[in-house]
Structures are given as C-alpha cells and as structure tokens.
Enzyme design. Structure first.
Site, PDB file in Angstrom:
ATOM      1  N   LEU A  51      -7.170   8.354  -1.402  1.00  0.00           N
ATOM      2  CA  LEU A  51      -6.915   6.928  -1.198  1.00  0.00           C
ATOM      3  C   LEU A  51      -7.716   6.549   0.040  1.00  0.00           C
ATOM      4  O   LEU A  51      -7.361   6.925   1.160  1.00  0.00           O
ATOM      5  CB  LEU A  51      -5.420   6.684  -0.993  1.00  0.00           C
ATOM      6  CG  LEU A  51      -4.961   5.238  -0.785  1.00  0.00           C
ATOM      7  CD1 LEU A  51      -5.316   4.382  -1.986  1.00  0.00           C
ATOM      8  CD2 LEU A  51      -3.468   5.195  -0.519  1.00  0.00           C
ATOM      9  N   SER A  52      -8.814   5.854  -0.167  1.00  0.00           N
ATOM     10  CA  SER A  52      -9.742   5.576   0.931  1.00  0.00           C
ATOM     11  C   SER A  52      -9.064   4.761   2.022  1.00  0.00           C
ATOM     12  O   SER A  52      -8.085   4.041   1.788  1.00  0.00           O
ATOM     13  CB  SER A  52     -10.962   4.820   0.410  1.00  0.00           C
ATOM     14  OG  SER A  52     -11.645   5.573  -0.560  1.00  0.00           O
ATOM     15  N   ALA A  53      -9.603   4.870   3.226  1.00  0.00           N
ATOM     16  CA  ALA A  53      -9.102   4.063   4.329  1.00  0.00           C
ATOM     17  C   ALA A  53      -9.225   2.585   3.978  1.00  0.00           C
ATOM     18  O   ALA A  53     -10.236   2.150   3.417  1.00  0.00           O
ATOM     19  CB  ALA A  53      -9.880   4.374   5.600  1.00  0.00           C
ATOM     20  N   ARG A  76       0.814  -1.218   0.000  1.00  0.00           N
ATOM     21  CA  ARG A  76       0.000   0.000   0.000  1.00  0.00           C
ATOM     22  C   ARG A  76       0.849   1.270   0.000  1.00  0.00           C
ATOM     23  O   ARG A  76       0.436   2.308  -0.534  1.00  0.00           O
ATOM     24  CB  ARG A  76      -0.940   0.001   1.203  1.00  0.00           C
ATOM     25  CG  ARG A  76      -2.021   1.096   1.137  1.00  0.00           C
ATOM     26  CD  ARG A  76      -3.035   0.917   2.265  1.00  0.00           C
ATOM     27  NE  ARG A  76      -4.214   1.765   2.072  1.00  0.00           N
ATOM     28  CZ  ARG A  76      -4.378   2.976   2.598  1.00  0.00           C
ATOM     29  NH1 ARG A  76      -3.422   3.494   3.358  1.00  0.00           N
ATOM     30  NH2 ARG A  76      -5.485   3.657   2.373  1.00  0.00           N
ATOM     31  N   PHE A  80     -17.425   8.986   1.284  1.00  0.00           N
ATOM     32  CA  PHE A  80     -16.542   9.082   0.127  1.00  0.00           C
ATOM     33  C   PHE A  80     -16.586  10.479  -0.466  1.00  0.00           C
ATOM     34  O   PHE A  80     -17.568  11.216  -0.306  1.00  0.00           O
ATOM     35  CB  PHE A  80     -16.959   8.075  -0.957  1.00  0.00           C
ATOM     36  CG  PHE A  80     -16.462   6.672  -0.725  1.00  0.00           C
ATOM     37  CD1 PHE A  80     -15.249   6.253  -1.256  1.00  0.00           C
ATOM     38  CD2 PHE A  80     -17.202   5.785   0.027  1.00  0.00           C
ATOM     39  CE1 PHE A  80     -14.790   4.969  -1.040  1.00  0.00           C
ATOM     40  CE2 PHE A  80     -16.747   4.490   0.249  1.00  0.00           C
ATOM     41  CZ  PHE A  80     -15.533   4.081  -0.284  1.00  0.00           C
TER      42      PHE A  80
END
Length: 395
Positions: free
Chosen positions: A69-71, A36, A213
């Site tokens: 960049l989402s959790a 990641r 989001f």
C-alpha cells in the site's frame, strides 16, 4: 475509532497540503473522505494515516516486497499528475484498494474505475477492502496487466502503481484519444513517475516526479543486471547488452582516487541524477558498502547509489562538499583508473552544464516512441527499451 480516524485523515490532508503534494481541493476532499485504515488491515491507525509511510501487503519467501500500500504522499502526487475529472474511465495497474477508492471519488457516479492485478490473493484482498469501505462500484480484475483490460477499454487515464521498465503496447492501444498514462518508469537505475500524454509518434511529457515502487510482475517484469566489481562494490545496469571491463574496474577500485571539483552548485539532486543518468549510455548506477566508505575508498554518495561514468577500466562518480560560494554545496567527482583524468573531465563538464543551463525543476521533456521489438539503441539522451525508446531533452 471513527472519530480518531477522521481526525487523523484531516491532519494528513493538511500535511500533504503543506508538502505541496496536494494542490487541488477535489483531491483533498477525496483523501479526507476515504477511510485509509480499512485498507491498512491490522495496522495501527497512526501508521495507516502517516503520509509518507508505505505498508507492505505481501512478501515472497526471501522477504522481498511483492505488493504494498504505497505511501499516501506518492499516491496523491501521481493523482495530481493524472488530473482526473468526473465521468472519466480509469484503469489502475496494481491493486491495493485505497488508490482505487480515491480515484472512484474523483470520477464520481458517472465515471468508472477498473483495478487490475496479477496476484489472485491481492485481488481478493482489494475486493474485500473496497467493499468494506463502500466502494462496490470499483471493478477489480485478476489478469496480467501487460495486456491491459481490453473488455473495459478505452480508458481516459491509466495509472500504474508498480515500477514499470517499459510501456506495453496494450496500454497505448487501450488509451483514449486524449488520454494520459501516469507510470513509474525505470530508466538506468532511476524511477520517475511520468505523466505521458498522447502525441503523434507515441507519448510526451513534461511532468515527472521522484518515486519508488515495487517492481512489475508478469510479462512486463524486468531484472536489471547487478554486476559485482569487487567486494562491497557493484554496478546496476538495465541494458543487458552493455559490456564492462570487470578486471580493469576491480583494479581501478584499488587505485588511488582523483578528486576534482567543478565550481558549480550542487542542488536538486533528483533532477541532476536524471540528467546525468540519461546524458550518455556509459552511465551506470554505482553502489558501494559503508565499510568501503569508512575505509576511505569511496565517498558517502555510493551507499545510496550514484550515477557513474564508466569508460573501459576507469570510472568517475559524483560527490559534493560544503561551499558557501556556490550556494551551500559544490559538486565534484572522484575518479579511479588509468584514464581517471579524462573520465573526470567529462563528468565535470556534465556537472557544469547542468548548473549553468538546466538547474531547475521541470527542465526535461520526455518522449516515448514505440519501435519494433528490440530495435531501440541507447545513445546520448536515449534510453533503449524493448518495445520503444525514451528520449529525454533538456531546456
């Protein structure tokens, strides 16, 4: 650094297991594999592998996040909802790169992953990050996702990583016969990640999770109405046709509040809020400032946004107080305006109904029915969209 990154990935997988976000070993393996930190460019390793931390990729001139960049926590929740299997064809709407790499691990060598984004800069960044991480097989396309990606259709799964107000017809057209759409759908100020399967008349789901989001851009963009009632207080509404007595509500804010308690337990606030917000089209999201809370005008719940029942120049909103007899907390309402008693009574009835009949996870069944543009009408249990209607029933 590789050793430290691997150690942090393993710790993140354990944390996601403990939180109940990861439930399948295949997804755990994907998260343990994908680096990641190669998608979290210029971020410290600990930030890259913080399970609950979203990282902003791009902002506009006002500082509003355009892409992130989402959790990892919410990404794996949605991937568990998707139930991706080897060999599937998957469309990802919104390109951060990392989520597409996880999907590539899940579909394997016999599957295909297409990631689409409207922003050329984000597409280029995703392509660079995917190549650096070794996922050259992922196709990254610059396009308005409202039209889908017909040249690569049909798709067994469509996973949307931006807040969508409606479901474009193209997504339905490009979904395979037994396909599934996982979408963060916005409904009356709330967002839920909903896993929709094909049904005879559109889509159906009993899998929905709390999420948040960055909003969709392009043709699918939608701006909710922000209605200023008075200094420090306003309503957020997604029905552009709904009228409000602003003068009456402003006067109600200055009037003494009526406090009524339900005797019902307050629990599972995300489920309760979905029930309240979709029970009647007279619900709107009420937002208030901390100053008004400190002045004693409103309860603390308004600072986060709370479903408010608005009728003419009166309104009521949910609150809570400690009460061991109801399991820890009791739900109640504060109401303002000339019809405060009647509005409070209606709200209390909803709170009691929730506690007695629906107080559990997964009590809602959500349908999406495509309809001719603009014909859907809001009513009890129905959230009108431009291209269809969301119907929510509770068991």
């Amino acid at each position: 650094m590789d050793d430290e990154a691997a150690s942090l990935r393993a710790a993140m997988v354990r944390e996601l297991h403990d939180l109940g976000a990861i439930t399948s070993e295949t997804l755990a393996g994907a998260v343990a594999t994908v680096p990641r930190h190669l998608f979290a460019v210029d971020e410290p390793l600990k930030a890259a592998y913080a399970a609950d931390q979203a990282l902003v990729i791009k902002r506009d001139q006002d500082g509003t996040a355009l892409s992130s960049l989402s959790a990892t926590h919410i990404q794996v929740v949605m991937l568990e909802q998707a139930e991706i299997e080897p060999g599937m064809r998957v469309l990802e709407v919104g390109s951060g790169g990392y989520n597409a790499a996880l999907i590539a691990e899940l579909v394997g060598d016999t599957g295909a992953v297409v990631s689409v984004d409207i922003d050329a800069e984000i597409v280029e960044r995703a392509r660079t990050c995917l190549d650096a991480a070794g996922y050259e097989q992922v196709e990254v396309v610059q396009s308005d996702a409202d039209a889908g990606v017909p040249e690569h259709a049909p798709f067994d799964r469509i996973i949307v990583t931006a807040g969508a107000w409606d479901i474009p017809s193209a997504w339905l057209d490009q979904l395979s016969e037994h396909g599934r759409i996982v979408v963060p759908l916005r409904m009356r100020g709330l967002t839920r990640s909903i896993a929709f399967d094909r049904a005879d008349e559109g889509l159906v789901s009993d899998s929905y999770r709390l999420c948040g989001f960055v909003a969709m851009q392009g043709a699918g963009a939608y701006t909710e109405r922000l209605i200023r009632v008075a200094d420090g207080i306003g309503l957020r509404v997604d029905d552009q046709r709904q009228d409000f007595d602003i003068n009456g509500l402003a006067a109600a804010v200055r009037s003494p509040g009526l406090e009524v308690w339900s005797g019902a337990a307050f629990d599972l606030p995300d489920e309760l809020e979905l029930f309240l917000a979709t029970s009647t089209p007279e619900m709107a999201m009420l937002h208030g400032s901390k100053d008004l809370v400190e002045q004693g005008v409103f309860a603390l719940s308004v600072t986060r946004g709370v479903p408010a029942l608005v009728v003419g120049g009166s309104f009521a909103y949910r609150t809570k107080r400690p009460n061991q007899e109801t399991g820890g907390f009791e739900s109640g309402v504060f109401a303002h305006g000339p019809d405060a008693e009647a509005v409070a009574a209606r709200y209390i009835d909803l709170l009691r109904r929730w506690a007695s009949e629906h107080q559990r996870r997964g009590a809602a069944r959500i349908r999406y029915r495509p309809m001719p543009s603009g014909t859907a009408k809001p009513s009890q249990g129905i959230v009108a969209k431009q291209l269809g209607a969301v119907e929510i029933s509770w068991s």
